[in-house]
Design an enzyme around this catalytic site. Structure first.
Site, PDB file in Angstrom:
ATOM      1  N   ASP A  31      -1.371   5.917  -6.601  1.00 19.26           N
ATOM      2  CA  ASP A  31      -1.687   5.019  -5.495  1.00 19.26           C
ATOM      3  C   ASP A  31      -1.820   3.591  -6.002  1.00 19.26           C
ATOM      4  O   ASP A  31      -2.537   3.329  -6.972  1.00 19.26           O
ATOM      5  CB  ASP A  31      -2.984   5.478  -4.823  1.00 19.26           C
ATOM      6  CG  ASP A  31      -3.389   4.593  -3.663  1.00 19.26           C
ATOM      7  OD1 ASP A  31      -2.503   4.219  -2.873  1.00 19.26           O
ATOM      8  OD2 ASP A  31      -4.584   4.266  -3.545  1.00 19.26           O
ATOM      9  N   ASP A  33       0.825  -1.202   0.000  1.00 19.17           N
ATOM     10  CA  ASP A  33       0.000   0.000   0.000  1.00 19.17           C
ATOM     11  C   ASP A  33       0.859   1.251   0.000  1.00 19.17           C
ATOM     12  O   ASP A  33       1.491   1.584   1.008  1.00 19.17           O
ATOM     13  CB  ASP A  33      -0.915   0.000   1.228  1.00 19.17           C
ATOM     14  CG  ASP A  33      -1.970   1.079   1.170  1.00 19.17           C
ATOM     15  OD1 ASP A  33      -2.005   1.826   0.166  1.00 19.17           O
ATOM     16  OD2 ASP A  33      -2.750   1.194   2.117  1.00 19.17           O
TER      17      ASP A  33
END
Length: 483
Positions: free
Chosen positions: A364, A152
């Site tokens: 992201d 992440d």
């Protein structure tokens, strides 16, 4: 004779110009509908605890694979899995937007909200659980316990579930027991490392000698427990004294994996903690979302160290948001469709306000669908629709308002899409923006609008590129077909 030569020359120039113009306007999309759920496969040669890499190595590579086998929804249909993924994706976007909103004027890395050398490895797509996230296999502790961890880039703290559990969600591997590890060490209250957690004073008020951590997410999920240091093992390479959360209370939408490997830009993330060893450099290459690393397809990988950043990449500078240090901000200047700049998309729509921390564009790994500010999205969508008038339109699907019926076709011509970043251009493959949403041949334009000022470049648009993060050089690189 001279006229014939001249005519031939004119014809050649016209032909070349037309061909070049055509190639910049359209490209071919191979029509493949949503496949059945893939089973998780892991390369037999991938050893986590062996001696394949010496401890002093300055480069590390690990495989990433599809995570359908980790999901409790493994018996769901491909369409159901895709819908779950979109639901999770929407929650993640809300989480990021919420974090950006409440962190103005605060340091996001140090904030732990309450619940309401190098190496490389294989990355696992979270398509099966509707998360759009990717996972990797690594070892925790000594002797190492092998677990799956979510990658992440939108989070900093590394954490995993630990026994004893007050509340733990279901994971595919046994829950990590810190008492069985020789290298597990809790972080004392009042220590410098503990003070890097904003709420570290809580362990004092509870009269605990151990530093406590809490991390919550915008979808309501949270993890809390002891803050500690532990050894992580990647494909034979040991990384000692990694600060991580040992979660005894973990609740929410987590599925399958043991925890999360934070790859954000903040001080507590894994790349920041290992900057001296891996020079603040890592990269990943995400292949087809349904790939399980079979012999017919290259696996997704993540690489840490100098080798992670190819010199031939298209580089764009990293921008700094002083109000929020977790995310990776890029300078997006515009977007082209069919070889022409979209007039309604400009740099001003993506500008990061240094004073307030508002706006900007982040990249992201955990968000699937790219979100653009509403005005920019509408302009991009309309330009794509204009260039795709020959394709049969289909009804909207979930968050997608531009869809097409490609049933019965094997290939189609679609308008090109190019991101114009500060420093260079990145041309997307057709499969990175026109994606299948069911098994009947419906494809949708994989962008969406957001009413907020923050735009997010998701992992669908990143597929097939080696995306390189150079924290020391403060830049991000893109290299196509480098998996």
């Amino acid at each position: 004779m001279e006229r014939k030569v001249l005519n031939t020359l004119i014809f050649s120039v016209l032909f070349f110009t037309t061909s070049a113009s055509s190639s910049s306007q359209y490209q071919t999309l191979v029509v493949n509908t949503l496949p059945s759920a893939a089973t998780l496969s892991w390369p037999d040669s991938e050893s986590l605890t062996g001696d394949s890499l010496p401890e002093s190595t300055t480069s590390l590579s690990v495989h990433l694979s599809h995570v359908d086998a980790l999901s409790s929804f493994s018996d769901a249909s491909p369409t159901d899995l895709f819908n779950l993924r979109l639901q999770r994706d929407s929650l993640r976007v809300e989480s990021i937007t919420s974090l950006a909103a409440v962190s103005r004027g605060r340091n996001a890395t140090r904030r732990t909200p309450r619940p309401a050398g190098g190496f490389s490895g294989t990355v696992i797509s979270g398509l099966s659980q509707g998360s759009g996230e990717y996972f990797m296999r690594l070892g925790v502790g000594t002797p190492a316990t092998d677990v799956y961890m979510v990658l992440d880039t939108g989070s900093d703290v590394v954490w995993l579930q630990c026994s004893p559990c007050k509340a733990c969600y279901n994971q595919s591997d046994p829950i990590f027991d810190p008492k069985r590890s020789k290298t597990f060490a809790t972080v004392p209250c009042g220590s410098r490392l503990c003070r890097r957690l904003d709420d570290s004073s809580e362990c004092v008020t509870r009269r605990s000698k151990t530093c406590l951590y809490q991390v919550s997410y915008g979808d309501g999920s949270f993890t809390q427990g002891d803050f500690a240091t532990e050894t992580l093992t990647f494909h034979g390479a040991r990384v000692d004294h990694v600060p991580l959360g040992c979660g005894h209370d973990n609740e929410g939408l987590f599925v399958g994996a043991a925890g999360l490997l934070g790859l954000g830009r903040g001080g507590l993330s894994f790349p920041s903690q290992t900057k001296n060893r891996y020079n603040g450099k890592f990269s990943y290459c995400l292949v087809d979302r349904t790939s399980s690393g079979s012999s017919s397809k290259p696996p997704s990988t993540i690489v840490f160290g100098d080798e992670a950043v190819p010199k031939t990449s298209v580089f764009t500078p990293l921008l700094t948001n002083q109000k929020l240090d977790t995310f990776y901000y890029l300078q997006l200047l515009g977007i082209s469709v069919g070889g022409s700049r979209v007039r309604g998309v400009s740099e001003s729509q993506f500008k990061l306000d240094a004073a307030t921390g508002n706006g900007g564009v982040i990249i992201d790994s955990g968000t699937s669908v790219t979100r653009l500010t509403q005005s920019a999205y509408v302009a991009l969508r309309d330009a794509f629709r204009l260039g795709a008038t020959r394709l049969k339109r289909a009804p909207s699907y979930s968050l997608f308002d531009t869809c097409f019926d490609l049933s019965g076709m094997t290939t189609v011509k679609v308008p090109t899409v190019v991101f114009h970043f500060g420093g260079g251009d990145v041309s997307l493959p057709a499969s990175n923006y026109l994606i299948p949403v069911n098994t009947q041949g419906r494809f949708c334009f994989a962008f969406a609008g957001t009413m907020g000022s923050l735009s997010i470049i998701g992992n669908i648009q990143q597929q097939g590129f080696r995306v390189a993060y150079d924290l020391v050089g403060s830049r991000i690189g893109f290299l196509s077909r480098a998996c």
